[in-house]
Write a protein that holds these residues in place. Structure first.
Motif, PDB file in Angstrom:
ATOM      1  N   ILE A 251      -7.817  42.034 -23.368  1.00  0.00           N
ATOM      2  CA  ILE A 251      -7.136  40.776 -23.683  1.00  0.00           C
ATOM      3  C   ILE A 251      -5.667  41.041 -23.999  1.00  0.00           C
ATOM      4  N   ALA A 252      -5.410  42.090 -24.802  1.00  0.00           N
ATOM      5  CA  ALA A 252      -4.032  42.432 -25.150  1.00  0.00           C
ATOM      6  C   ALA A 252      -3.243  42.844 -23.916  1.00  0.00           C
ATOM      7  N   ARG A 253      -3.878  43.609 -23.054  1.00  0.00           N
ATOM      8  CA  ARG A 253      -3.195  44.072 -21.845  1.00  0.00           C
ATOM      9  C   ARG A 253      -2.876  42.903 -20.917  1.00  0.00           C
ATOM     10  N   LEU A 254      -3.834  42.016 -20.739  1.00  0.00           N
ATOM     11  CA  LEU A 254      -3.620  40.861 -19.866  1.00  0.00           C
ATOM     12  C   LEU A 254      -2.590  39.906 -20.464  1.00  0.00           C
ATOM     13  N   SER A 255      -2.593  39.786 -21.783  1.00  0.00           N
ATOM     14  CA  SER A 255      -1.654  38.879 -22.459  1.00  0.00           C
ATOM     15  C   SER A 255      -0.231  39.407 -22.472  1.00  0.00           C
ATOM     16  N   SER A 256      -0.041  40.659 -22.072  1.00  0.00           N
ATOM     17  CA  SER A 256       1.294  41.258 -22.097  1.00  0.00           C
ATOM     18  C   SER A 256       2.080  41.012 -20.810  1.00  0.00           C
ATOM     19  N   TYR A 257       1.456  40.314 -19.845  1.00  0.00           N
ATOM     20  CA  TYR A 257       2.165  40.049 -18.591  1.00  0.00           C
ATOM     21  C   TYR A 257       3.268  39.015 -18.814  1.00  0.00           C
ATOM     22  N   PRO A 258       4.252  38.969 -17.926  1.00  0.00           N
ATOM     23  CA  PRO A 258       5.393  38.067 -18.119  1.00  0.00           C
ATOM     24  C   PRO A 258       4.961  36.604 -18.298  1.00  0.00           C
ATOM     25  N   SER A 259       5.751  35.870 -19.078  1.00  0.00           N
ATOM     26  CA  SER A 259       5.433  34.464 -19.360  1.00  0.00           C
ATOM     27  C   SER A 259       5.306  33.632 -18.094  1.00  0.00           C
ATOM     28  N   ILE A 260       6.104  33.950 -17.082  1.00  0.00           N
ATOM     29  CA  ILE A 260       6.056  33.169 -15.848  1.00  0.00           C
ATOM     30  C   ILE A 260       4.674  33.248 -15.205  1.00  0.00           C
ATOM     31  N   GLU A 261       3.984  34.370 -15.409  1.00  0.00           N
ATOM     32  CA  GLU A 261       2.623  34.509 -14.880  1.00  0.00           C
ATOM     33  C   GLU A 261       1.612  33.865 -15.816  1.00  0.00           C
ATOM     34  N   LEU A 262       1.756  34.109 -17.109  1.00  0.00           N
ATOM     35  CA  LEU A 262       0.804  33.577 -18.083  1.00  0.00           C
ATOM     36  C   LEU A 262       0.836  32.058 -18.157  1.00  0.00           C
ATOM     37  N   ASN A 263       1.966  31.464 -17.838  1.00  0.00           N
ATOM     38  CA  ASN A 263       2.100  30.005 -17.911  1.00  0.00           C
ATOM     39  C   ASN A 263       1.812  29.305 -16.587  1.00  0.00           C
ATOM     40  N   THR A 264       1.314  30.049 -15.610  1.00  0.00           N
ATOM     41  CA  THR A 264       0.984  29.463 -14.305  1.00  0.00           C
ATOM     42  C   THR A 264      -0.390  28.798 -14.351  1.00  0.00           C
ATOM     43  N   TRP A 265      -0.446  27.590 -13.797  1.00  0.00           N
ATOM     44  CA  TRP A 265      -1.702  26.852 -13.737  1.00  0.00           C
ATOM     45  C   TRP A 265      -2.601  27.412 -12.647  1.00  0.00           C
ATOM     46  N   ASN A 266      -3.897  27.413 -12.918  1.00  0.00           N
ATOM     47  CA  ASN A 266      -4.874  27.638 -11.864  1.00  0.00           C
ATOM     48  C   ASN A 266      -5.061  26.297 -11.169  1.00  0.00           C
ATOM     49  N   THR A 267      -4.768  26.243  -9.889  1.00  0.00           N
ATOM     50  CA  THR A 267      -4.765  24.957  -9.172  1.00  0.00           C
ATOM     51  C   THR A 267      -6.144  24.312  -9.105  1.00  0.00           C
ATOM     52  N   TYR A 268      -7.197  25.111  -9.322  1.00  0.00           N
ATOM     53  CA  TYR A 268      -8.555  24.565  -9.255  1.00  0.00           C
ATOM     54  C   TYR A 268      -9.054  24.131 -10.626  1.00  0.00           C
ATOM     55  N   THR A 269      -8.844  24.974 -11.649  1.00  0.00           N
ATOM     56  CA  THR A 269      -9.390  24.671 -12.979  1.00  0.00           C
ATOM     57  C   THR A 269      -8.423  23.888 -13.858  1.00  0.00           C
ATOM     58  N   ARG A 270      -7.148  23.814 -13.439  1.00  0.00           N
ATOM     59  CA  ARG A 270      -6.110  23.091 -14.184  1.00  0.00           C
ATOM     60  C   ARG A 270      -5.925  23.667 -15.587  1.00  0.00           C
ATOM     61  N   SER A 276      -6.337  30.332 -21.090  1.00  0.00           N
ATOM     62  CA  SER A 276      -7.669  30.901 -20.904  1.00  0.00           C
ATOM     63  C   SER A 276      -7.854  32.165 -21.747  1.00  0.00           C
ATOM     64  N   LEU A 277      -6.773  32.941 -21.905  1.00  0.00           N
ATOM     65  CA  LEU A 277      -6.855  34.139 -22.723  1.00  0.00           C
ATOM     66  C   LEU A 277      -6.836  33.794 -24.208  1.00  0.00           C
ATOM     67  N   ASN A 278      -6.034  32.795 -24.578  1.00  0.00           N
ATOM     68  CA  ASN A 278      -5.961  32.369 -25.985  1.00  0.00           C
ATOM     69  C   ASN A 278      -7.319  31.851 -26.474  1.00  0.00           C
ATOM     70  N   SER A 279      -8.111  31.297 -25.578  1.00  0.00           N
ATOM     71  CA  SER A 279      -9.416  30.773 -25.989  1.00  0.00           C
ATOM     72  C   SER A 279     -10.306  31.888 -26.525  1.00  0.00           C
ATOM     73  N   HIS A 280     -10.106  33.089 -26.035  1.00  0.00           N
ATOM     74  CA  HIS A 280     -10.891  34.238 -26.531  1.00  0.00           C
ATOM     75  C   HIS A 280     -10.416  34.648 -27.917  1.00  0.00           C
ATOM     76  N   ILE A 281      -9.105  34.617 -28.111  1.00  0.00           N
ATOM     77  CA  ILE A 281      -8.548  35.002 -29.409  1.00  0.00           C
ATOM     78  C   ILE A 281      -8.952  33.996 -30.486  1.00  0.00           C
ATOM     79  N   ILE A 282      -8.909  32.709 -30.141  1.00  0.00           N
ATOM     80  CA  ILE A 282      -9.268  31.648 -31.085  1.00  0.00           C
ATOM     81  C   ILE A 282     -10.740  31.716 -31.445  1.00  0.00           C
ATOM     82  N   SER A 283     -11.584  31.945 -30.393  1.00  0.00           N
ATOM     83  CA  SER A 283     -13.028  31.964 -30.628  1.00  0.00           C
ATOM     84  C   SER A 283     -13.439  33.118 -31.517  1.00  0.00           C
TER      85      SER A 283
END
Length: 284
Positions: A251-270, A276-283
């Motif tokens: 989770i930490a490794r995936l969350s370290s990617y650039p904001s432009i990637e992390l803030n991109t919408w999945n066109t199917y799931t919206r 999606s990664l923050n949901s794991h941290i919150i849970s």
């Protein structure tokens, strides 16, 4: 032997009677006949035509031969692309130079069959499929447990629920492939292009995605226990919502990617990758 060139058979029973009578079916139009569980023991289908196109070879594209008895049948050079042969008995059949691309061979019995020169790209098999002794099916281009599919072109392939456990897909092209609910335990996807692939609910335990392209991948509810995500080429739009087994390190490794990637919408799931990664941290 009587020749009935160009004859049309609209019913399975008519075809079976013709075969039992020993008729020559060269050029016969068999398109659309449902041959599920048909008894075609030692049938000569070399020259039968299931597409309506004139040919000197059997064309059974997308035919339904599930559960059929084709033991000892002559299918030399037959075109069986996309044909459903699940559970079929092909023991001792002559499939030399046959086209079985994308055919369904799950649970089929091919023991003793002649597979010299057969084409099996993206044909489906499972642990119940029986192959001729010594046949290197894992390197044939077919898709199933332990398959060697390095560099294979599987873009947009429909592989829902398939068992690919232990397979090698190094550098494979899987963009847009539907692997929903598939068993992908221990699969190596290193260097593979998985952009916009559907891995929803898939078992990805101990899978390796090192160096892969994961832009837009749908990982929702997948089991990612022990999965490796090193040196990814991109994760923009990947959705990990409700994925199971993601380690804190991943989770930490995936969350370290650039904001432009992390803030991109999945066109199917919206949903954005960050959400999606923050949901794991919150849970937690």
């Amino acid at each position: 032997m009587t020749n009935v060139p160009g004859a049309t058979f609209s019913h399975k029973d008519d075809l079976l009677q013709a075969l039992q009578a020993g008729l020559d079916l060269t050029g016969a139009n068999l398109q659309g006949i449902d041959l599920a569980e048909a008894d075609l023991y030692k049938a000569n289908l070399n020259g039968a035509n299931l597409s309506g196109v004139s040919s000197n070879k059997a064309i059974l594209i997308r035919a339904n031969l599930s559960g059929a008895n084709l033991s000892g049948a002559d299918l030399n050079s037959a075109d069986l692309r996309g044909t459903d042969l699940s559970g079929a008995d092909l023991s001792g059949a002559n499939l030399q130079d046959a086209y079985l691309n994308r055919a369904n061979l799950i649970g089929a019995n091919l023991s003793g069959a002649n597979l010299e020169g057969v084409k099996l790209n993206v044909a489906l098999y499972n642990k119940e499929t029986i192959w001729p002794e010594g046949f290197a099916y894992k390197k044939s281009g077919a898709v199933g447990p332990g398959a060697q599919l390095n560099g294979a072109y599987l873009n947009t392939a429909y592989l829902r629920g398939i068992d690919l456990s232990g397979a090698s897909l190094l550098g494979a092209y899987l963009s847009g492939a539907d692997l929903t609910g598939a068993n992908l335990e221990g699969v190596s996807f290193s260097g593979a292009n998985l952009q916009k692939a559907f891995l929803t609910g898939a078992c990805l335990r101990n899978a390796r995605f090192n160096g892969s392209e994961l832009q837009g991948v749908d990982f929702r509810a997948a089991d990612l226990t022990g999965a490796e995500f090193n040196n990814l080429q991109g994760i923009a739009g990947a959705d990990f919502f409700l994925a199971q087994g993601l380690s804190d390190l991943s989770i930490a490794r995936l969350s370290s990617y650039p904001s432009i990637e992390l803030n991109t919408w999945n066109t199917y799931t919206r949903r954005t990758t960050r959400d999606s990664l923050n949901s794991h941290i919150i849970s937690e």
